[in-house]
Design a protein around this motif. Structure first.
Motif, PDB file in Angstrom:
ATOM      1  N   GLU A 164       3.354   5.989  -5.610  1.00 56.48           N
ATOM      2  CA  GLU A 164       3.138   6.161  -7.063  1.00 56.48           C
ATOM      3  C   GLU A 164       2.045   7.202  -7.330  1.00 56.48           C
ATOM      4  O   GLU A 164       2.193   8.076  -8.184  1.00 56.48           O
ATOM      5  N   ASP A 165       0.926   7.069  -6.576  1.00 52.84           N
ATOM      6  CA  ASP A 165      -0.172   8.036  -6.742  1.00 52.84           C
ATOM      7  C   ASP A 165       0.293   9.454  -6.444  1.00 52.84           C
ATOM      8  O   ASP A 165      -0.032  10.407  -7.157  1.00 52.84           O
ATOM      9  N   PHE A 166       1.056   9.578  -5.368  1.00 55.01           N
ATOM     10  CA  PHE A 166       1.509  10.921  -4.960  1.00 55.01           C
ATOM     11  C   PHE A 166       2.476  11.516  -5.978  1.00 55.01           C
ATOM     12  O   PHE A 166       2.430  12.706  -6.282  1.00 55.01           O
TER      13      PHE A 166
ATOM     14  N   ILE B  36      -4.159   4.782   4.813  1.00 56.28           N
ATOM     15  CA  ILE B  36      -3.480   4.884   3.501  1.00 56.28           C
ATOM     16  C   ILE B  36      -4.519   4.797   2.382  1.00 56.28           C
ATOM     17  O   ILE B  36      -4.491   5.554   1.407  1.00 56.28           O
ATOM     18  N   ASP B  37      -5.476   3.856   2.518  1.00 57.75           N
ATOM     19  CA  ASP B  37      -6.524   3.674   1.515  1.00 57.75           C
ATOM     20  C   ASP B  37      -7.361   4.965   1.363  1.00 57.75           C
ATOM     21  O   ASP B  37      -7.677   5.388   0.255  1.00 57.75           O
ATOM     22  N   TYR B  38      -7.682   5.567   2.492  1.00 55.08           N
ATOM     23  CA  TYR B  38      -8.488   6.810   2.481  1.00 55.08           C
ATOM     24  C   TYR B  38      -7.749   7.942   1.762  1.00 55.08           C
ATOM     25  O   TYR B  38      -8.326   8.670   0.957  1.00 55.08           O
TER      26      TYR B  38
ATOM     27  N   MET C 227       0.828  -1.205   0.000  1.00 56.40           N
ATOM     28  CA  MET C 227       0.000   0.000   0.000  1.00 56.40           C
ATOM     29  C   MET C 227       0.862   1.254   0.000  1.00 56.40           C
ATOM     30  O   MET C 227       0.525   2.256  -0.637  1.00 56.40           O
ATOM     31  N   MET C 228       2.002   1.211   0.733  1.00 52.60           N
ATOM     32  CA  MET C 228       2.940   2.365   0.727  1.00 52.60           C
ATOM     33  C   MET C 228       3.439   2.640  -0.673  1.00 52.60           C
ATOM     34  O   MET C 228       3.523   3.779  -1.122  1.00 52.60           O
TER      35      MET C 228
END
Length: 776
Positions: free
Chosen positions: A134-136, A191-193, A128-129
């Motif tokens: 990647e998203d960030f 993290i999901d939120y 998840m990290m």
């Protein structure tokens, strides 16, 4: 979850900011409550609980206005700024939940419980990290506020909970979302939120980019158009065309924007403006289009006046302006009353019918003043062309809208009082029938979308109060008459004319001729003589002219001599105006054989009519004279035939029609006379002549006769009664079916007259004829 409950830590409410554990941040503290909490923390162990306010705007929050989850922070540094504010450097230590407030007086002191992070499986957290990073990273590439350096500052963080907190602090999120991140102690869930929030932010940024590109494209197009227009101006200047159309187009565009038109009409106007811009100025079509746009922007589409619905005020104004005319006033007050209750009533369509000079037009103005509406008048006398009402089609330069749309432009509101003057004088010829064009205007079910040939777009006339005036109903087509509410104004009695003279006519003429009340006084007996012997009319127009004449003559006397005051008496009236012009209708002085008094209804009101019958030796020829119309001649023949059929009952020689020539004459032969209501008068005069029985001098009569002697109803009973009263008659023979019309007759007239209701000619003869040779 949490452990080791702590007590007594000062709480600092934050506005618009959330501090996470491990985050170092500068805060400015200025509120008294916050400063005292800060000083308390400095005196203790430099620890303080930072909790965010629910509402940013609150200056002095209560305990319910602060979120219960916050961050215990260490105050690393505090600086006093010149404006009295304290600037502190804080470092977040751990999440905490407020358990209770131990002090709420000057600042908050709370007991709290530390919230420990809950971890999931190590592998899951690592995955998840990686996804969060990647998203960030993608987000920093599209964001204007974040860059590569921001990403570099967080990429080496190994603790997943800490990473989530720091990334959250870099995002431009609403306070509710940041607070939610602080409240989630389960790290994978947190993290999901945050990944959901980043995805949402990316979508918003993408939409912003699209909108930005669209705006940029639009601006580029506008700049290009501006550049081309400037070139066009330069070309026109070189050609010697001053400004060309550009100035006019800009002016028309501004007018369209300010016209407050419905969206549909506005689109039509802009479409026409586009055409106007493209059509050469020298073209005839150019002026037609411009004229059309000018009309569209000058018409009222939504502007309206607010009706003054004070009933007592309206009644007072109507009574001030006009004496009598109770029926019309009552109708206007009814309309206002219903309007006050419903606020959605369609404008009524009234038709005031009456002789000239009774105040129909001025009454319409008075109605507009009483209810606070604009007034507009369109004269329809002599209108022969349908296009005068409906407008011309835009096929040539001189095209114009019709009278109705022109009137609405003058009115400047969509709910004026619109007077259609002389609606009975409209004619028709090869150019069309204007009265048929009026059918749509005066139909409450259609006129909400009235179509004018010039304007073409539907126009709402449903809020207009239409008042039409007419002298004669017989010339108005049936379908048009059906759409209007007819109110008859019969004319004024002598008493009413006297009041009108004193209240309105004389004061107005004194003012117009520069006289005061002290300089000219007209006595009541002189006014009555003027009404009876110098005017013969249902209205008061000629009467006002006579007052104007008296005022002028009085002004001459005052200016040319030392006399400061002129008093007009009956005797003085003849000196100023000369001998009386009319014979005041008087009853016969003696009972007459072969002469009966009938009652007539003329355009000038009611009048008495003497009908004479003469018998001479002959062969039964019936002669009718006195400029009689066809209907009146038929009435005479019907009376003649009835008498022939009843010779025995009436004691008349059975063969009188073979021995005598009968001549029926109605005096004043220069005046045309027609109508059926002289039927019983002719029959009475005939019977009187044939039986040698005198007709009572005090009796007047009116009624239509049939071949069987029945008496049928007639019109104008009120006017006829007034003329009978004026003539000094005391008994009126009237058809029994006209009993309902007695309500309209003023009480002062009814007191002096005896109304006898008759159904058959036998009753008429009993009342009207004396026995043979009987004296008065």
């Amino acid at each position: 979850m949490g452990n080791d409950k702590q007590t007594d830590i000062p709480l600092l409410p934050l506005r618009g900011v959330v501090v996470y554990p491990s985050q170092v941040m500068h805060l400015d503290v200025g509120r008294d409550q916050s400063v005292k909490a800060l000083e308390e923390a400095m005196m203790r162990d430099h620890h303080i609980l930072l909790a965010t306010q629910r509402e940013t705007s609150l200056d002095t929050p209560s305990k319910d206005d602060v979120y219960k989850t916050g961050t215990v922070a260490h105050i690393k540094q505090m600086v006093n700024l010149p404006n009295g504010t304290r600037r502190i450097l804080v470092e977040g230590l751990n999440r905490a939940e407020v358990q209770g407030f131990t002090n709420e007086d000057e600042f908050f002191v709370v007991s709290y419980e530390n919230l420990e992070e809950e971890h999931g499986e190590t592998v899951e957290e690592q995955a998840m990290m990686r996804m969060l990073m990647e998203d960030f990273q993608e987000f920093t590439k599209v964001s204007k506020k974040l860059n590569q350096e921001t990403f570099d500052s967080v990429k080496d963080i190994e603790d997943p909970g800490h990473l989530a907190d720091i990334i959250s602090s870099h995002l431009s999120l609403k306070i509710q979302h940041k607070q939610r991140v602080l409240e989630i102690v389960h790290v994978p869930e947190r993290i999901d939120y945050i990944m959901q929030l980043i995805t949402n932010e990316k979508e918003v940024l993408s939409m912003e980019k699209k909108i930005g590109q669209r705006v940029k494209h639009s601006m580029e197009r506008t700049q290009r158009e501006y550049y081309l227009r400037e070139q066009l101006k330069a070309i026109q200047k070189e050609l010697g065309e001053k400004d060309g159309k550009t100035g006019e187009v800009a002016e028309l565009k501004e007018k369209i924007e300010q016209a407050d038109m419905p969206e549909r009409i506005e689109n039509v106007a802009y479409k026409e403006l586009d055409r106007y811009e493209k059509v050469p100025q020298s073209s005839a079509e150019s002026s037609v289009i411009r004229n059309y746009i000018e009309w569209l922007v000058s018409l009222p589409w939504t502007d309206e006046t607010t009706d003054n619905l004070e009933i007592n005020r309206a009644e007072r104004i109507l009574n001030e302006d006009h004496y009598g005319l109770d029926q019309v006033k009552e109708r206007v007050l009814e309309y206002l009353s219903v309007q006050k209750l419903t606020d959605s009533l369609k404008g009524p369509i009234l038709c005031l019918v009456g002789p000239p000079g009774v105040g129909k037009t001025s009454l319409a103005k008075s109605v507009a003043r009483a209810i606070g509406r604009n007034f507009v008048r369109a004269s329809l006398g002599g209108v022969r062309d349908e296009a005068e009402i409906r407008g011309h089609r835009r096929t040539y330069v001189g095209a114009m809208p019709g009278r109705v749309i022109q009137g609405m432009k003058k009115a400047e509101t969509i709910n004026p009082v619109f007077l259609l003057d002389e609606i009975d004088k409209m004619a028709s010829d090869f150019r069309g029938d204007p009265s048929s064009a009026m059918l749509e205007v005066l139909d409450p079910e259609q006129n909400h979308s009235y179509s004018d040939h010039f304007i073409e777009e539907p126009y709402d006339l449903s809020k207009v109060m239409f008042i039409a005036t007419a002298n004669n109903l017989s010339t108005i087509p049936g379908p048009l008459l059906d759409r209007m509410e007819v109110i008859t104004i019969a004319g004024y009695t002598e008493l009413e004319k006297l009041h009108i003279s004193k209240q309105h006519l004389i004061p107005r003429q004194l003012k117009e001729n520069g006289l005061s009340k002290g300089q000219l006084q007209i006595r009541d007996d002189a006014i009555l003589k003027l009404i009876r012997m110098y005017t013969r009319e249902a209205g008061v127009r000629n009467l006002e002219r006579q007052f104007a004449s008296i005022c002028r003559k009085a002004a001459k006397i005052i200016v040319s001599s030392e006399q400061k005051r002129v008093v007009i008496t009956e005797k003085r009236l003849e000196e100023l105006l000369g001998k009386p012009r009319f014979r005041y209708g008087q009853a016969e002085t003696d009972h007459q054989i072969g002469a009966a008094t009938g009652l007539a209804y003329t355009q000038a009101g009611g009048d008495t009519l003497s009908i004479e019958v003469s018998l001479s030796k002959g062969t039964g020829k019936l002669t009718l004279t006195g400029k009689l119309g066809d209907v009146m001649k038929e009435s005479a023949k019907a009376a003649f035939s009835y008498i022939r059929s009843r010779t025995d009952e009436l004691k008349i020689e059975p063969d009188f029609h073979e021995k005598y020539d009968v001549h029926i004459h109605v005096p004043e032969g220069a005046t045309p006379k027609d109508g059926p209501s002289a039927g019983i008068t002719m029959a009475t005069a005939l019977v009187s002549a044939l039986t040698n029985r005198p007709v009572r001098k005090e009796v007047g009569m009116t009624g239509e006769i049939t071949l069987r002697g029945r008496v049928l109803p007639i019109g104008g009973l009120k006017e006829k009664s007034l003329s009978a009263h004026r003539a000094g008659l005391t008994t009126i023979l009237m058809p029994a079916e006209n009993e309902k019309d007695l309500e309209e007759i003023p009480d002062s007239i009814k007191e002096d007259l005896n109304f006898v209701k008759v159904k058959h000619l036998d009753e008429v003869l009993d009342q009207a004829l004396l026995p043979p040779n009987e004296d008065e």
